[in-house]
Design an enzyme around this catalytic site. Structure first.
Site, PDB file in Angstrom:
ATOM      1  N   HIS A  38      -6.912 -12.956  -0.987  1.00 16.93           N
ATOM      2  CA  HIS A  38      -6.573 -11.903  -0.034  1.00 16.93           C
ATOM      3  C   HIS A  38      -6.506 -10.530  -0.697  1.00 16.93           C
ATOM      4  CE1 HIS A  38      -3.800  -9.928   3.020  1.00 16.93           C
ATOM      5  NE2 HIS A  38      -4.747 -10.450   3.792  1.00 16.93           N
ATOM      6  N   ARG A  82       6.136  -4.158  10.794  1.00 16.52           N
ATOM      7  CA  ARG A  82       5.431  -4.103  12.074  1.00 16.52           C
ATOM      8  C   ARG A  82       5.688  -5.326  12.936  1.00 16.52           C
ATOM      9  NH1 ARG A  82      -0.460  -5.144  11.291  1.00 16.52           N
ATOM     10  NH2 ARG A  82       0.100  -7.274  11.866  1.00 16.52           N
TER      11      ARG A  82
END
EC number: 2.7.4.1
Length: 745
Positions: free
Chosen positions: A449, A579
């Site tokens: 990632h 978030r």
């Protein structure tokens, strides 16, 4: 000035549970997106897009998270897989989650039918049913059906020689209850709505109006032609969502690429997790579908309106009404350094002088593309290495790698198991290999990632130097236009050498004890993160300035949350900008009273990860004597990022760039009083009280692009001021424009 040494906080019993459930936290995040769809201060077509996003988010949640819970129950597990302290079994948690999901779907359709459809009609954008069309509109729909739709349809009647068709994941279908005109027994018919066609069919309408009819209504109106000899007793659109998890036995695979390809084929046939069907569906028809898909009652979701709200996004692109969309935004192009004669330096000359920090989408992604294109076209570049997690079709970065392959040593680590991008990543891997690129698929058991690119160049002075790009976002020029991310370009020898060691780890599993100055998972990041938090706690205990500001997408790791609780109790002031999912419970006396958590949902998807640690510094960030540290990277504070993926978190050392990250970017997010919501100890998110002047972080960043002098610098928030905001948030002031509260639980 030294602070008063923090005293141990008096311990309270605190809440019943120290951690929020991750699935409930995710639903609250999607509810915040739904609030944007219901918010009349947003442009109308943007609200339609927000609602579509909530539906797309929910699709992924059902086919991955809900499917995983069902799989665990079927496999006999009783204890939840993730950290939680609520004591619920998997089945009890599923029961609670099912109720919340139904409430959320009800809220979605309430927003669509009560808010958005009437608002669209008021703007002369009509979404009509077949029965509401006038003669000219029906004639146009007839022509469209005959030319575009009918050739793509395959009606199926279920009988002993025609078994129930394999309905594809998330494909919209029509189910029909049929009876032969000369018979008495009922049978079931199915029509799959073509995925290649827009779900909203444009039609002629009155002057100044834009008119649409849903595609499935056009097909339903023509269903008698598809089933001659049958009487249609009832007809309803439906859609199934299937388990989309990949179950790979990597250790037994000769080729990971071939294993992923095979599993992608199986994904299309995964078990059904959810059935969506219009609320007016005939009960006999519904029961036939339920039995065929082997579903419990809770897995049936009745929709008060058209099935599949993801496709209402077609309206956004089909309607040319700039007044109902966000104003177009042109990002800032990076200004390269110039030599003594005023001529611009190339990117390598610029990087030898100083690092480059870009804040996307406000800073153009073209600088990253120019970096890779320069590598492809510069004969002095002898080696290119890059990770690819997600990319876009016709990506300039992808084509730069192809162009460089014939003359340069190019190595690419492609993550084949990037969820829902596996198929495209297989195609990219094949194309790169065909061009002569050395393609690797990372480490068995660990997704790659990290966002890294490394160039090796023979510079004009004869020296071999490394240049690197490190980022928080994917190498995707499309999403870079609407995701907020950080890009960092550098020729710093320590950082570029560490990036080289990470690539060696990815291609040869050459594991080292340290990758400093990088923090790398799954090897060092989790331990380094805990050490950084513990260091702040030690500063607080010794009366030195101690503060953590961390911006990320999700916070779920139990060890990290516990370390933050301990730091709060030691006296560290902590502001978290998260978030999405957050398992930490803030503002609890004796546990987390110095921790504040806010979430920002706005025009752009907040995707950047930025981590600030005061490190005992009592001077402004970036000024002489400042000892604070700022990191950015690809990793959220989740178990999968810290232990199951290869991630890279990098320090930003240059004073001016650290100051920008702390004093401009993080500070603006902390002072947002328009799009920010504060997480309460109860788990509820409430809007920050509107301040004067009101600050909307993303709007401010756009304003700084068009006119850097338009906005006055923000005064840094003191910890006590932040705490005061959290306390005030329990009784928020009324917003200037009324906003309907979206209730999903």
């Amino acid at each position: 000035m030294a602070r008063r040494k923090a005293q141990p906080a008096k311990q309270d019993p605190g809440p019943e549970h120290r951690f929020f459930n991750r699935d409930e936290s995710w639903l609250r995040f999607n509810a915040r997106v739904l609030e944007e769809a219901a918010d009349p201060t947003n442009p109308l077509l943007e609200r339609v897009k927000f609602l579509s996003i909530t539906a797309s988010n929910l699709d992924e949640f059902v086919e991955v998270r809900v499917a995983s819970i069902l799989q665990r129950i079927e496999d006999g597990f009783t204890v939840p897989a993730e950290m939680d302290d609520d004591g619920l079994s998997e089945q009890a948690r599923l029961d609670a989650l099912a109720d919340q999901l139904h409430r959320f779907v009800h809220a979605q359709y309430d927003c669509w039918t009560r808010d958005l459809l009437p608002a669209l009609a008021a703007q002369k954008i009509e979404v009509l049913g077949w029965q509401d069309l006038d003669a000219p509109s029906q004639e146009a729909a007839e022509t469209y059906y005959r030319n575009e739709v009918d050739p793509l349809l395959t009606p199926v009647t279920i009988d002993p020689s025609h078994p129930f068709p394999r309905v594809l994941n998330k494909a919209l279908c029509l189910a029909l209850l049929l009876r032969r005109k000369r018979g008495k027994a009922n049978s079931l018919g199915v029509i799959t709505v073509p995925r290649s066609l827009n779900r909203m069919v444009p039609l002629p309408g009155p002057a100044g109006a834009v008119r649409f009819v849903p595609l499935h209504e056009v097909i339903e109106a023509h269903a008698p032609r598809l089933f001659p000899g049958y009487q249609i007793l009832s007809c309803s659109p439906f859609r199934v969502t299937r388990n989309s998890n990949l179950y790979l036995q990597e250790e037994e695979s000769r080729s990971l690429l071939e294993s992923v390809r095979e599993e992608l084929h199986n994904r299309r046939k995964g078990d059904v997790v959810r059935l969506e069907i219009e609320s007016g569906a005939d009960e006999a028809l519904l029961e036939d579908l339920r039995m065929n898909f082997d579903l419990d009652r809770w897995q049936i979701f009745r929709t008060d309106g058209q099935v599949n709200l993801t496709r209402i996004a077609d309206l956004y692109s089909a309607v040319d009404r700039p007044d109902l969309k966000f104003p177009k935004f042109q990002p800032r192009e990076f200004a390269f350094s110039r030599d003594s004669s005023g001529a611009p330096l190339n990117i390598f000359e610029t990087l030898r002088g100083h690092d480059i920090l870009l804040h996307h989408p406000f800073d153009s992604y073209s600088t990253v593309e120019k970096f890779m294109e320069a590598a492809a076209h510069d004969p002095q570049v002898v080696s290119i290495k890059q990770t690819l997690y997600r990319t876009s079709s016709n990506s300039p970065l992808f084509h730069a790698l192809l162009e460089a392959a014939p003359t340069t040593d190019v190595t690419v680590v492609v993550e084949l198991m990037a969820r829902f991008d596996e198929d495209s990543n297989i195609r990219w891997a094949r194309s790169l290999e065909d061009a002569g690129v050395q393609v690797y698929h990372g480490l068995i058991g660990h997704k790659t990632h990290a966002k890294l690119a490394l160039l090796v160049r023979r510079d004009p002075d004869g020296a071999i130097r490394r240049y690197a790009h490190l980022g928080t976002g994917n190498y995707n020029s499309v999403t870079a236009r609407f995701y907020t991310d950080i890009s960092f370009l550098t020729a710093n020898p320590a950082i570029t050498a560490a990036v080289s060691r990470v690539f060696n780890y990815l291609t040869a599993q050459a594991e080292q004890q340290s990758y400093r100055p990088l923090l790398v998972s799954p090897i060092t990041l989790a331990r380094d993160l805990l050490d950084l938090i513990a260091r702040e706690a030690e500063h607080a205990r010794n009366g030195r300035p101690a503060r953590i500001i961390a911006k990320m997408n999700a916070l779920l790791d139990g060890k990290t949350v516990t370390a933050l609780y301990e730091a709060s109790q030691a006296g560290v002031e902590i502001d978290l900008i998260v978030r999405g999912m957050c398992s930490l419970r803030p503002g609890v006396r004796g546990l987390s009273e110095r921790i504040r958590v806010r979430s920002i949902v706005g025009r752009f998807l907040e995707h950047s990860r930025i981590f600030f640690f005061a490190n005992g510094s009592d001077v402004a960030v970036g000024s002489p004597g400042d000892t604070s540290e700022v990191f950015c990277g690809s990793a959220d504070w989740m178990p999968r990022n810290l232990y199951d993926r290869c991630e890279a978190v990098f320090p930003v050392v240059a004073s001016a760039l650290r100051s920008r990250l702390r004093n401009e970017i993080l500070e603006t997010y902390l002072q947002d009083s328009v799009k920010a919501r504060l997480l309460q100890p109860s788990g509820e998110y409430i809007r920050v009280p509107r301040q004067q002047p009101a600050i909307e972080a993303q709007a401010r960043f756009m304003a700084l692009v068009t006119d850097p002098n338009a906005a006055q610098p923000l005064a840094p928030t003191a910890e006590t001021a932040s705490a005061g905001k959290a306390e005030q948030a329990t009784s928020p002031s009324k917003p200037r424009t009324p906003r309907r509260r979206v209730k999903t639980q």
